[in-house]
Design a protein around this motif. Structure first.
Motif, short mmCIF file in Angstrom:
data_model
loop_
_atom_site.label_atom_id
_atom_site.label_comp_id
_atom_site.label_asym_id
_atom_site.label_seq_id
_atom_site.Cartn_x
_atom_site.Cartn_y
_atom_site.Cartn_z
N LEU A 102 0.82 -1.22 0.00
CA LEU A 102 0.00 0.00 0.00
C LEU A 102 0.84 1.26 0.00
N THR A 103 2.16 1.06 -0.07
CA THR A 103 3.01 2.25 -0.18
C THR A 103 3.13 2.66 -1.63
N GLN A 104 2.51 1.87 -2.50
CA GLN A 104 2.44 2.33 -3.87
C GLN A 104 0.99 2.58 -4.23
N ASP A 105 0.81 3.25 -5.34
CA ASP A 105 -0.51 3.66 -5.75
C ASP A 105 -1.13 2.61 -6.66
N TRP A 106 -2.33 2.14 -6.31
CA TRP A 106 -2.99 1.14 -7.15
C TRP A 106 -4.21 1.71 -7.86
N PRO A 107 -4.07 1.97 -9.14
CA PRO A 107 -5.25 2.44 -9.86
C PRO A 107 -6.21 1.27 -10.08
N VAL A 108 -7.49 1.47 -9.81
CA VAL A 108 -8.48 0.42 -10.06
C VAL A 108 -9.58 0.96 -10.96
N VAL A 109 -10.18 0.08 -11.72
CA VAL A 109 -11.38 0.49 -12.46
C VAL A 109 -12.57 -0.26 -11.88
N ILE A 110 -13.71 0.38 -11.87
CA ILE A 110 -14.94 -0.26 -11.45
C ILE A 110 -15.82 -0.41 -12.68
N PHE A 156 -5.52 3.02 -2.79
CA PHE A 156 -6.21 2.73 -4.04
C PHE A 156 -6.78 4.01 -4.63
N ARG A 157 -6.78 4.09 -5.94
CA ARG A 157 -7.30 5.26 -6.62
C ARG A 157 -8.24 4.79 -7.72
N VAL A 158 -9.46 5.26 -7.69
CA VAL A 158 -10.39 4.87 -8.73
C VAL A 158 -10.01 5.60 -10.01
N ALA A 159 -9.47 4.85 -10.96
CA ALA A 159 -8.98 5.46 -12.19
C ALA A 159 -10.12 5.74 -13.16
N ALA A 160 -11.15 4.90 -13.12
CA ALA A 160 -12.28 5.13 -14.03
C ALA A 160 -13.48 4.30 -13.63
N THR A 192 -18.06 1.15 -22.06
CA THR A 192 -17.29 -0.09 -22.12
C THR A 192 -16.34 -0.14 -23.32
N ASP A 193 -16.71 0.55 -24.40
CA ASP A 193 -15.83 0.56 -25.57
C ASP A 193 -14.42 1.02 -25.22
N GLU A 194 -14.34 1.88 -24.22
CA GLU A 194 -13.04 2.44 -23.87
C GLU A 194 -12.24 1.58 -22.90
N LEU A 195 -12.83 0.47 -22.47
CA LEU A 195 -12.21 -0.33 -21.42
C LEU A 195 -10.73 -0.61 -21.66
N GLU A 196 -10.41 -1.13 -22.83
CA GLU A 196 -9.03 -1.52 -23.09
C GLU A 196 -8.07 -0.34 -23.00
N SER A 197 -8.46 0.78 -23.57
CA SER A 197 -7.54 1.92 -23.56
C SER A 197 -7.40 2.51 -22.15
N ILE A 198 -8.49 2.48 -21.40
CA ILE A 198 -8.40 2.98 -20.01
C ILE A 198 -7.41 2.15 -19.20
N ILE A 199 -7.51 0.83 -19.37
CA ILE A 199 -6.62 -0.08 -18.64
C ILE A 199 -5.16 0.21 -18.97
N SER A 200 -4.86 0.29 -20.25
CA SER A 200 -3.45 0.42 -20.59
C SER A 200 -2.93 1.84 -20.34
N ASN A 248 -3.71 3.75 -17.95
CA ASN A 248 -3.53 4.00 -16.53
C ASN A 248 -2.74 2.92 -15.80
N LEU A 249 -2.19 1.97 -16.55
CA LEU A 249 -1.46 0.86 -15.93
C LEU A 249 -2.31 0.16 -14.86
N VAL A 250 -3.58 -0.01 -15.15
CA VAL A 250 -4.48 -0.63 -14.18
C VAL A 250 -4.23 -2.13 -14.10
N SER A 251 -4.01 -2.64 -12.90
CA SER A 251 -3.86 -4.09 -12.79
C SER A 251 -4.94 -4.70 -11.90
N ILE A 252 -5.78 -3.87 -11.31
CA ILE A 252 -6.85 -4.38 -10.46
C ILE A 252 -8.20 -3.89 -10.98
#
Lengths: 249, 249
Positions: free
Chosen positions: B90-98, B119-123, B144-152, B154-158
């Motif tokens: 948790l000392t690093q920032d975790w971008p998440v998408v919901i 945790f940071r809600v990226a989108a 939802t069309d943007e899902l893939e681009s949002i993930i990459s 923002n480096l979202v892994s969660i």
DNA sequence: GAATGTGAAGGCTTTCACAGCT
DNA sequence: AGCTGTGAAAGCCTTCACATTC
């Protein structure tokens, strides 16, 4: 699992292990889906796959309920649905109250999975008088003042707490005093309850933290720290009070 | 716990047992509260009470992290907060998408516990084009069309899945294909994912069913069936497809 | 032949209880 | 004197693998 203490020790309640009880709802869901597709029988292998467990575990679990299968054939879907429902106590009606009708409380009120499995939302309760009477999921929000009478009028024994953390213990105390003996707690706080009362806790941020732990390990092991470093760089300056830079030693 | 399979076997990840990892967030919360009250040190006994576990377990858990306590004194609160935060990543920032901004998704987006713990809600992502652009918790809903681009981007892994059950697997597949390796699933369905992807599941109706099981036991044992019978009588006629009266044998 | 039900083995997790620091 | 850190014991839970039944 549930609370700190409060569960009678490993609930020897007719010998079904806690771990098995926790999986019965999984099996029930998978079986219900099969039932809706009119599948008459299912093998431990198939059902296990549908429920996301392995077949030896499933057979062992079912063996605690009795011998409900047929060797060489499998399990009768309808029969198993009935037996598991009965075992879980879902053949009777469980009125529940939801206390704290914010975002989460409203989501819970609207959650179809409750009504469809033997649970009935008897009332929605909120401390904010301005919300009283507002309709949510077809039910009027009622004021906390009515909590005790709602509980006793409806024979409610299960309460759901979706209030802010600060209000949870007081709500819990009042629920218990009014006769509630099982509590599902969504507030991020430890509730203390007398013996004989069960508390289960659902904590959204805990689940995310556990994922983060494993995610961190993956990044370290498989990507040679590169991605972790990239993320670290992105961290906002004044995030929060949880990682003070200071430390002794 | 997590998924059916998918967890690397008992995650020997530097030797911290899963059961311990699952409790670290509990300790962290209790410690954060102490830190806010400027309490400098705490004994295993006090901290255990605050976290709702017993002290021997807590000491054993901490022993996997290292020797961070002082005999005769206890643990330094700030130092432990830091160590546990670091251990959990948790000392690093975790971008998440919901994904899936219905009642529950909105509740999650508004949930303070995310932002306050690394945790940071990226989108926020939803399949309903009519919702696109609507603001929830200060963020615009994206399609939802943007899902893939949002993930990459923002480096979202969660990823957090809060869609209806029917949409969950497809959303999951897309998240994984786009690079997500940890998923928190609120949809009442079993997700199948490739090796190396972690899934944790939160199921509201399962928790209630487990409570009902214990509640039933109490009613039977302690009240001589009277209340159970009263409740049974109340059961609505056409409840649902879960308890068909028919059955063989 | 096919698939359940289950002792036995193996792993984890919790709890005990006390040696070892401060 | 007080409290941590930890081997050892005990208890659960999972997995194996096969006798048993249909």
């Amino acid at each position: 699992m549930a609370t700190g203490r409060t569960h009678r020790p490993a609930t020897r309640s007719r010998g079904i292990p806690e771990a098995t009880v926790a999986r019965l709802p999984l099996y029930l869901r998978a079986l219900t889906a099969l039932s809706e597709r009119s599948v008459p029988t299912v093998s431990s292998e198939e059902l296990a796959t549908a429920a996301g467990v392995n077949s030896a575990k499933l057979r062992k679990d079912f063996s605690y309920l009795g011998s409900y299968g047929t060797r060489g054939v499998g399990y009768d879907v309808e029969y198993l649905v009935y037996q598991i429902s009965r075992e879980l106590g879902l053949t009777q009606d469980w009125p529940v109250v939801i206390v704290g009708i914010g975002n989460l409380g409203a989501a819970l009120a609207n959650y179809g999975g409750f009504a469809s499995r033997g649970f009935r939302v008897a009332a929605l309760i909120d401390a904010d008088a301005a919300q009283t009477g507002k309709m949510v999921a077809g039910l009027p929000i009622r004021h906390t003042d009515e909590l005790e009478s709602i509980i006793s009028d409806n024979l409610v024994s299960i309460g759901v707490i979706a209030t802010p953390a600060g209000a949870a213990q007081e709500v819990c105390d009042r629920l218990v005093a009014a006769g509630v003996t099982s509590i599902l707690n969504f507030a991020p706080t430890v509730l203390s309850v007398p013996d004989g009362v069960d508390v289960r806790k659902v904590d959204l941020s805990i689940e995310l933290q556990i994922l983060a732990f494993h995610e961190q390990r993956k990044a370290g092991e498989e990507l040679g720290e590169a991605v972790a470093t990239a993320r670290k760089a992105v961290r906002r300056p004044g995030s929060d009070g949880d990682v003070p830079a200071v430390m002794p030693v």
